[in-house]
Design a protein around this motif. Structure first.
Motif, PDB file in Angstrom:
ATOM      1  N   GLU A 152       0.855  -1.169   0.000  1.00  0.00           N
ATOM      2  CA  GLU A 152       0.000   0.000   0.000  1.00  0.00           C
ATOM      3  C   GLU A 152       0.897   1.228   0.000  1.00  0.00           C
ATOM      4  O   GLU A 152       1.681   1.431   0.922  1.00  0.00           O
ATOM      5  N   LEU A 153       0.791   2.014  -1.044  1.00  0.00           N
ATOM      6  CA  LEU A 153       1.656   3.185  -1.208  1.00  0.00           C
ATOM      7  C   LEU A 153       0.882   4.426  -0.819  1.00  0.00           C
ATOM      8  O   LEU A 153       0.001   4.878  -1.528  1.00  0.00           O
ATOM      9  N   LYS A 154       1.217   4.939   0.334  1.00  0.00           N
ATOM     10  CA  LYS A 154       0.534   6.136   0.857  1.00  0.00           C
ATOM     11  C   LYS A 154       1.497   7.300   0.873  1.00  0.00           C
ATOM     12  O   LYS A 154       2.695   7.107   1.099  1.00  0.00           O
ATOM     13  N   ASN A 155       0.940   8.458   0.692  1.00  0.00           N
ATOM     14  CA  ASN A 155       1.741   9.676   0.890  1.00  0.00           C
ATOM     15  C   ASN A 155       1.948   9.882   2.370  1.00  0.00           C
ATOM     16  O   ASN A 155       1.068   9.604   3.183  1.00  0.00           O
ATOM     17  N   ASP A 156       3.104  10.375   2.728  1.00  0.00           N
ATOM     18  CA  ASP A 156       3.412  10.563   4.151  1.00  0.00           C
ATOM     19  C   ASP A 156       2.881  11.865   4.724  1.00  0.00           C
ATOM     20  O   ASP A 156       3.139  12.188   5.866  1.00  0.00           O
TER      21      ASP A 156
END
Length: 147
Positions: free
Chosen positions: A142-146
């Motif tokens: 899961e690629l989330k913005n920080d």
């Protein structure tokens, strides 16, 4: 009914029909900007199955290369409207996409589906697919913005 289904590669001229069928065939409603991006990307491909002016099936994928391998085609999605199931359309559209991949000089096409999806597995076998005897493990990131 199968003989009435016309298959064609998707173009921007199909956007209206794609938006009309929306999430009854696709996973989500069509995002016009993303659909145009997909259609105009030379490595992405989509076949649409029409019954008259209505899209009733689709198959999509992309071809890719690697420094040590010949081109390969990944079939990302195959979908047929519920009322058109069990008529050979899934097999027909998958085979069409594989034949198209040959024209792109791909040496192999592959896809993955759940073991429990017996209808899809039957369609893929009828299209000439051979199940791998070594099961895969699917790992998602899961690629989330920080922010």
């Amino acid at each position: 009914m199968l003989e009435h289904i016309a298959l064609k590669l998707a173009t921007e001229a199909d956007l209206s029909a794609m938006e009309q069928v929306g999430d009854t065939l696709f996973d989500h409603p069509i995002k016009t900007n993303r659909a145009k991006e997909f259609i105009n990307d030379p490595r992405h491909h989509m076949v649409l199955g029409y019954d008259g002016t209505q899209i009733v099936a689709m198959a999509s994928g992309f071809h890719y290369v690697h420094p040590d391998k010949d081109p390969v085609f990944f079939i990302d999605e195959v979908s047929v409207l519920d009322e058109y199931h069990n008529k050979g359309i899934g097999r027909k559209i998958t085979r069409y996409l594989c034949d198209y991949a040959k024209q792109l000089d791909c040496k192999e096409a592959w896809l993955a589906t759940e073991h429990s999806n017996t209808a899809a597995r039957k369609a893929y076998a009828a299209a000439g697919g051979i199940e791998d005897k070594d099961p895969i493990v699917l790992i998602n990131f899961e690629l989330k913005n920080d922010d």
